[in-house]
Design a protein around this motif. Structure first.
Motif, PDB file in Angstrom:
ATOM      1  N   ASN A  32       0.814  -1.214   0.000  1.00 16.59           N
ATOM      2  CA  ASN A  32       0.000   0.000   0.000  1.00 16.59           C
ATOM      3  C   ASN A  32       0.854   1.273   0.000  1.00 16.59           C
ATOM      4  O   ASN A  32       0.559   2.235   0.695  1.00 16.59           O
ATOM      5  N   VAL A  33       1.921   1.252  -0.774  1.00 18.40           N
ATOM      6  CA  VAL A  33       2.808   2.404  -0.887  1.00 18.40           C
ATOM      7  C   VAL A  33       2.245   3.348  -1.941  1.00 18.40           C
ATOM      8  O   VAL A  33       2.119   2.979  -3.108  1.00 18.40           O
ATOM      9  N   GLN A  34       1.895   4.547  -1.531  1.00 13.50           N
ATOM     10  CA  GLN A  34       1.353   5.555  -2.436  1.00 13.50           C
ATOM     11  C   GLN A  34       2.417   6.564  -2.857  1.00 13.50           C
ATOM     12  O   GLN A  34       2.412   7.039  -3.977  1.00 13.50           O
ATOM     13  N   GLU A  35       3.274   6.886  -1.913  1.00 15.17           N
ATOM     14  CA  GLU A  35       4.318   7.872  -2.164  1.00 15.17           C
ATOM     15  C   GLU A  35       5.671   7.198  -1.987  1.00 15.17           C
ATOM     16  O   GLU A  35       5.902   6.503  -1.003  1.00 15.17           O
ATOM     17  N   VAL A  49      14.724   3.320  -3.877  1.00 14.33           N
ATOM     18  CA  VAL A  49      13.316   3.703  -3.914  1.00 14.33           C
ATOM     19  C   VAL A  49      12.526   2.758  -3.020  1.00 14.33           C
ATOM     20  O   VAL A  49      12.646   1.535  -3.144  1.00 14.33           O
ATOM     21  N   GLY A  50      11.734   3.327  -2.144  1.00 16.59           N
ATOM     22  CA  GLY A  50      10.894   2.512  -1.276  1.00 16.59           C
ATOM     23  C   GLY A  50       9.764   3.336  -0.710  1.00 16.59           C
ATOM     24  O   GLY A  50       9.557   4.495  -1.089  1.00 16.59           O
ATOM     25  N   GLY A  51       9.062   2.746   0.212  1.00 15.64           N
ATOM     26  CA  GLY A  51       7.973   3.441   0.875  1.00 15.64           C
ATOM     27  C   GLY A  51       8.487   4.232   2.062  1.00 15.64           C
ATOM     28  O   GLY A  51       9.696   4.363   2.283  1.00 15.64           O
ATOM     29  N   VAL A  84      14.077  12.618  -2.043  1.00 19.19           N
ATOM     30  CA  VAL A  84      12.866  13.291  -2.502  1.00 19.19           C
ATOM     31  C   VAL A  84      11.708  12.296  -2.458  1.00 19.19           C
ATOM     32  O   VAL A  84      11.920  11.085  -2.419  1.00 19.19           O
ATOM     33  N   TYR A  85      10.501  12.824  -2.479  1.00 15.92           N
ATOM     34  CA  TYR A  85       9.313  11.999  -2.639  1.00 15.92           C
ATOM     35  C   TYR A  85       8.867  12.050  -4.091  1.00 15.92           C
ATOM     36  O   TYR A  85       8.939  13.104  -4.738  1.00 15.92           O
ATOM     37  N   MET A  86       8.414  10.915  -4.607  1.00 17.54           N
ATOM     38  CA  MET A  86       7.891  10.828  -5.972  1.00 17.54           C
ATOM     39  C   MET A  86       6.657   9.933  -5.961  1.00 17.54           C
ATOM     40  O   MET A  86       6.429   9.204  -4.996  1.00 17.54           O
ATOM     41  N   ARG A  87       5.911   9.992  -7.058  1.00 21.40           N
ATOM     42  CA  ARG A  87       4.743   9.121  -7.234  1.00 21.40           C
ATOM     43  C   ARG A  87       4.784   8.498  -8.617  1.00 21.40           C
ATOM     44  O   ARG A  87       5.302   9.101  -9.551  1.00 21.40           O
ATOM     45  N   ASP A  98      15.976  15.096 -13.231  1.00 21.00           N
ATOM     46  CA  ASP A  98      17.400  15.430 -13.126  1.00 21.00           C
ATOM     47  C   ASP A  98      17.992  14.894 -11.828  1.00 21.00           C
ATOM     48  O   ASP A  98      19.170  14.538 -11.788  1.00 21.00           O
ATOM     49  N   PHE A  99      17.204  14.826 -10.768  1.00 17.82           N
ATOM     50  CA  PHE A  99      17.656  14.247  -9.494  1.00 17.82           C
ATOM     51  C   PHE A  99      18.182  12.830  -9.726  1.00 17.82           C
ATOM     52  O   PHE A  99      19.216  12.442  -9.186  1.00 17.82           O
ATOM     53  N   ILE A 100      17.479  12.067 -10.548  1.00 19.34           N
ATOM     54  CA  ILE A 100      17.875  10.689 -10.852  1.00 19.34           C
ATOM     55  C   ILE A 100      19.030  10.670 -11.848  1.00 19.34           C
ATOM     56  O   ILE A 100      20.047  10.016 -11.638  1.00 19.34           O
ATOM     57  N   ARG A 101      18.879  11.408 -12.930  1.00 16.77           N
ATOM     58  CA  ARG A 101      19.873  11.388 -14.015  1.00 16.77           C
ATOM     59  C   ARG A 101      21.246  11.884 -13.549  1.00 16.77           C
ATOM     60  O   ARG A 101      22.263  11.280 -13.874  1.00 16.77           O
ATOM     61  N   ASP A 102      21.261  12.988 -12.822  1.00 17.64           N
ATOM     62  CA  ASP A 102      22.539  13.585 -12.418  1.00 17.64           C
ATOM     63  C   ASP A 102      23.338  12.675 -11.496  1.00 17.64           C
ATOM     64  O   ASP A 102      24.561  12.623 -11.574  1.00 17.64           O
ATOM     65  N   PHE A 103      22.656  11.951 -10.623  1.00 20.01           N
ATOM     66  CA  PHE A 103      23.361  11.109  -9.664  1.00 20.01           C
ATOM     67  C   PHE A 103      23.793   9.777 -10.266  1.00 20.01           C
ATOM     68  O   PHE A 103      24.829   9.231  -9.894  1.00 20.01           O
ATOM     69  N   THR A 104      23.006   9.246 -11.200  1.00 17.34           N
ATOM     70  CA  THR A 104      23.242   7.894 -11.707  1.00 17.34           C
ATOM     71  C   THR A 104      23.909   7.843 -13.078  1.00 17.34           C
ATOM     72  O   THR A 104      24.469   6.808 -13.437  1.00 17.34           O
ATOM     73  N   GLY A 105      23.781   8.896 -13.853  1.00 15.20           N
ATOM     74  CA  GLY A 105      24.267   8.857 -15.232  1.00 15.20           C
ATOM     75  C   GLY A 105      23.285   8.193 -16.182  1.00 15.20           C
ATOM     76  O   GLY A 105      23.606   7.922 -17.341  1.00 15.20           O
ATOM     77  N   ILE A 106      22.068   7.945 -15.728  1.00  9.21           N
ATOM     78  CA  ILE A 106      21.037   7.339 -16.569  1.00  9.21           C
ATOM     79  C   ILE A 106      20.718   8.288 -17.724  1.00  9.21           C
ATOM     80  O   ILE A 106      20.580   9.496 -17.520  1.00  9.21           O
TER      81      ILE A 106
END
Length: 146
Positions: A32-35, A49-51, A84-87, A98-106
């Motif tokens: 039941n993870v919403q956020e 990434v988790g609840g 950060v929180y995401m949905r 960019d939070f994801i891309r900048d840290f991982t190089g994705i």
């Protein structure tokens, strides 16, 4: 199934979204993870990434230390300042920010990696290299030099 297991690589669409693998979405629904709490991993070039329980786990660790200690201060900087929180959207996609891309190089693809109580977002080649290194380390674990 209530754990994040295995790995899968998905392509990022032209709007910057990536579909979270169905087995991972099923675990999120079961819990039941919403956020989603997303954290720059403390060791690897990956986003964890988790609840809310993932953030709570780190906060318990911080709370167990002297709040004025350099260790607690540094951990809070990483956990709170690097999170950060995401949905997910209605189709089960995550925006690759960019939070994801900048840290991982994705760039164009994301490898989703199960880590039991959470999952991680990796640049595919970085995940492959980390897995090779982990296997090499396990191969020598317990082996004593002659």
């Amino acid at each position: 199934m209530n754990r994040f297991l295995s790995n899968a690589t998905n392509r990022i669409d032209t709007k910057g979204r990536v579909s979270v693998p169905a087995p991972f979405r099923a675990v999120l629904a079961q819990r039941n993870v919403q956020e989603l709490y997303c954290l720059q991993d403390l060791v690897f070039p990956a986003i964890s990434v988790g609840g809310p329980d993932l953030l709570e786990r780190y906060e318990r660790q911080i709370a167990s230390a002297d709040p004025f200690s350099p260790e607690a201060n540094a951990m809070s900087l990483l956990v709170h300042g690097g999170g950060v929180y995401m949905r997910l959207d209605a189709e089960g996609r995550l925006m690759v920010t960019d939070f994801i891309r900048d840290f991982t190089g994705i760039t164009t693809e994301v490898t989703f990696v199960g880590r039991s109580d959470h999952f991680q977002l990796w640049q595919p080649q970085a995940f492959h290299e980390a897995q090779v290194a982990a296997r090499a380390g396990r191969a020598t674990f317990g082996v004593r030099p002659a």
